[in-house]
Design a protein around this motif. Structure first.
Motif, PDB file in Angstrom:
ATOM      1  N   MET A  86       0.862  -1.178   0.000  1.00 47.41           N
ATOM      2  CA  MET A  86       0.000   0.000   0.000  1.00 47.41           C
ATOM      3  C   MET A  86       0.903   1.234   0.000  1.00 47.41           C
ATOM      4  SD  MET A  86      -2.851  -1.612  -0.025  1.00 47.41           S
ATOM      5  CE  MET A  86      -3.818  -0.121  -0.202  1.00 47.41           C
ATOM      6  N   THR A  87       0.843   1.990  -1.078  1.00 52.07           N
ATOM      7  CA  THR A  87       1.726   3.148  -1.225  1.00 52.07           C
ATOM      8  C   THR A  87       1.097   4.157  -2.182  1.00 52.07           C
ATOM      9  OG1 THR A  87       3.791   3.879  -2.286  1.00 52.07           O
ATOM     10  CG2 THR A  87       2.997   1.717  -2.894  1.00 52.07           C
ATOM     11  N   PRO A  88       1.294   5.464  -1.917  1.00 55.19           N
ATOM     12  CA  PRO A  88       0.755   6.459  -2.852  1.00 55.19           C
ATOM     13  C   PRO A  88       1.367   6.348  -4.252  1.00 55.19           C
ATOM     14  CG  PRO A  88       1.951   7.515  -1.024  1.00 55.19           C
ATOM     15  CD  PRO A  88       1.917   6.058  -0.730  1.00 55.19           C
ATOM     16  N   ILE A 129      -0.456  -0.605  -4.651  1.00 56.45           N
ATOM     17  CA  ILE A 129      -1.773   0.038  -4.796  1.00 56.45           C
ATOM     18  C   ILE A 129      -1.856   1.288  -3.927  1.00 56.45           C
ATOM     19  CG2 ILE A 129      -4.260  -0.240  -4.361  1.00 56.45           C
ATOM     20  CD1 ILE A 129      -4.069  -3.104  -5.304  1.00 56.45           C
ATOM     21  N   SER A 130      -2.430   2.342  -4.520  1.00 56.04           N
ATOM     22  CA  SER A 130      -2.735   3.599  -3.843  1.00 56.04           C
ATOM     23  C   SER A 130      -4.248   3.729  -3.796  1.00 56.04           C
ATOM     24  CB  SER A 130      -2.143   4.752  -4.658  1.00 56.04           C
ATOM     25  OG  SER A 130      -2.772   5.980  -4.354  1.00 56.04           O
ATOM     26  N   ILE A 131      -4.786   4.492  -2.839  1.00 58.75           N
ATOM     27  CA  ILE A 131      -6.248   4.686  -2.873  1.00 58.75           C
ATOM     28  C   ILE A 131      -6.641   6.041  -3.434  1.00 58.75           C
ATOM     29  CG2 ILE A 131      -6.705   2.969  -1.080  1.00 58.75           C
ATOM     30  CD1 ILE A 131      -7.433   5.372   0.776  1.00 58.75           C
ATOM     31  N   GLY A 132      -5.697   6.808  -3.934  1.00 59.37           N
ATOM     32  CA  GLY A 132      -6.080   8.065  -4.560  1.00 59.37           C
ATOM     33  C   GLY A 132      -4.964   9.088  -4.487  1.00 59.37           C
ATOM     34  N   TYR A 134      -3.847  11.695  -2.951  1.00 60.23           N
ATOM     35  CA  TYR A 134      -3.723  12.521  -1.750  1.00 60.23           C
ATOM     36  C   TYR A 134      -2.806  11.747  -0.826  1.00 60.23           C
ATOM     37  CZ  TYR A 134      -7.533   9.245  -1.120  1.00 60.23           C
ATOM     38  OH  TYR A 134      -8.292   8.112  -1.134  1.00 60.23           O
ATOM     39  N   LEU A 136      -1.724  10.168   2.826  1.00 60.80           N
ATOM     40  CA  LEU A 136      -2.117   9.708   4.156  1.00 60.80           C
ATOM     41  C   LEU A 136      -0.857   9.545   5.001  1.00 60.80           C
ATOM     42  CD1 LEU A 136      -4.512   6.841   2.979  1.00 60.80           C
ATOM     43  CD2 LEU A 136      -5.187   9.115   3.783  1.00 60.80           C
ATOM     44  N   GLY A 138      -0.079   6.919   6.530  1.00 58.84           N
ATOM     45  CA  GLY A 138       0.404   5.551   6.413  1.00 58.84           C
ATOM     46  C   GLY A 138      -0.561   4.710   5.618  1.00 58.84           C
ATOM     47  N   GLY A 139      -0.182   3.481   5.343  1.00 54.90           N
ATOM     48  CA  GLY A 139      -0.992   2.610   4.496  1.00 54.90           C
ATOM     49  C   GLY A 139      -2.149   1.941   5.213  1.00 54.90           C
ATOM     50  N   ALA A 142      -5.606   3.015   4.084  1.00 57.33           N
ATOM     51  CA  ALA A 142      -5.753   2.558   2.697  1.00 57.33           C
ATOM     52  C   ALA A 142      -6.049   1.059   2.662  1.00 57.33           C
ATOM     53  CB  ALA A 142      -4.492   2.890   1.901  1.00 57.33           C
TER      54      ALA A 142
HETATM   55 CL1  6GU Z   1      -1.742   3.380   0.026  1.00 62.00          CL
HETATM   56  N1  6GU Z   1      -0.565   5.235   1.470  1.00 62.00           N
HETATM   57  C1  6GU Z   1      -0.344   6.510   1.852  1.00 62.00           C
HETATM   58  N2  6GU Z   1       0.551   6.768   2.801  1.00 62.00           N
HETATM   59  N3  6GU Z   1      -0.967   7.543   1.297  1.00 62.00           N
HETATM   60  C2  6GU Z   1      -1.868   7.265   0.363  1.00 62.00           C
HETATM   61  C3  6GU Z   1      -2.156   5.963  -0.069  1.00 62.00           C
HETATM   62  C4  6GU Z   1      -1.466   4.954   0.514  1.00 62.00           C
HETATM   63  N4  6GU Z   1      -3.090   6.023  -1.022  1.00 62.00           N
HETATM   64  C5  6GU Z   1      -3.375   7.312  -1.174  1.00 62.00           C
HETATM   65  N5  6GU Z   1      -2.638   8.064  -0.346  1.00 62.00           N
END
Ligand code: 6GU
Length: 245
Positions: A86-88, A129-132, A134, A136, A138-139, A142
């Motif tokens: 899980m990472t942006p 995978i990122s959730i968008g 922006y 966060l 941490g993961g 997400a």
């Molecule tokens: Cl998966 N991680 C972080 N740190 N920021 C995020 C994300 C994940 N997805 C969107 N922003």
């Protein structure tokens, strides 16, 4: 479906997984979530999981060894486990990605924290995978979003709560407006057609409102949606009545 979560903060997952639909899905054995503390795979008296970045710079980087040991331990039990970081920097999660993932039986979600994860972790994951777009802290949040999206697609998880086919996005369009009692609230009523009992008229109204709402709020979705000739005609009408454009 088994979700294994590798995280430094397993407690962050407790409440969201205990309640409502996900809590029930776990009770019924439709999903199983194992929380694994990355610290358990760290070595030394202090079980350090992060360190300063080579080359300098602000913030701490998650060390590779504890994460990689954790992943190897899971894969030694189940070589078919699908490992996601899980990472942006990953591909954007959407309904299509969730539909692909629900076909797998064992997902491993690595939750990055701090300013990042040592690049060598990337070499052993199946995807990122990122959730968008922006940032966060941490993961973990997400990962919870991903668990929620995928779980509700598993047959039996939603029960009577609704069918995933009706959702916004599952057909690539936004959902129509919904009403429940009271029939009048603070001077605002309910559209007459919904009280009519005429199911065909209700279906037509709902389709029109779905198209209207999508046109107003997310015209980008219309380009990709599967639209009938009638849908196209309704859209033309809606464009004209809203003053063109
Ligand atoms: Cl998966 N991680 C972080 N740190 N920021 C995020 C994300 C994940 N997805 C969107 N922003």
């Amino acid at each position: 479906m088994i979700f294994d979560i590798l995280t430094l903060f397993p407690e962050m997952f407790h409440s969201p997984l205990e309640h409502s639909i996900l809590g029930k899905a776990r009770e019924e054995g439709l999903i199983k979530v194992d929380l694994i503390n990355i610290r358990d795979y760290a070595e030394g008296r202090h079980r350090v999981t992060d360190d300063y970045p080579y080359g300098g710079g602000k913030g701490m980087i998650m060390k590779p060894e504890p994460i990689i040991r954790g992943v190897k331990a899971i894969r030694s039990e189940d070589p078919g486990a699908w490992v996601i970081l899980m990472t942006p920097q990953g591909i954007s999660l959407n309904q299509g990605v969730a539909k692909r993932l629900v076909r797998l039986s064992h997902l491993v979600l690595i939750c990055g924290r701090y300013e990042g994860v040592d690049e060598r972790v990337r070499g052993l994951v199946d995807e990122e995978i990122s959730i968008g777009d922006y940032v966060l802290t941490g993961g973990e949040l997400a990962a919870l979003v991903l668990i929620d999206m995928v779980s509700r697609l598993i047959p039996g998880v939603l029960g009577d709560e609704g069918a995933p086919e009706d959702d916004s996005f599952s057909q690539g369009l936004l959902e129509y407006p919904q009403y429940t009692r009271p029939r009048e609230f603070e001077g605002r009523g309910v559209p007459e057609v919904l009280l009519s009992g005429d199911h065909q008229a209700i279906e037509r109204w709902r389709r029109r409102e779905t198209l209207r709402r999508t046109l107003q709020r997310r015209p980008d979705l219309l380009a990709k949606a599967d639209l009938s000739r009638e849908d196209m005609e309704i859209l033309e009408e809606l464009k004209e009545s809203s003053g063109g454009g």
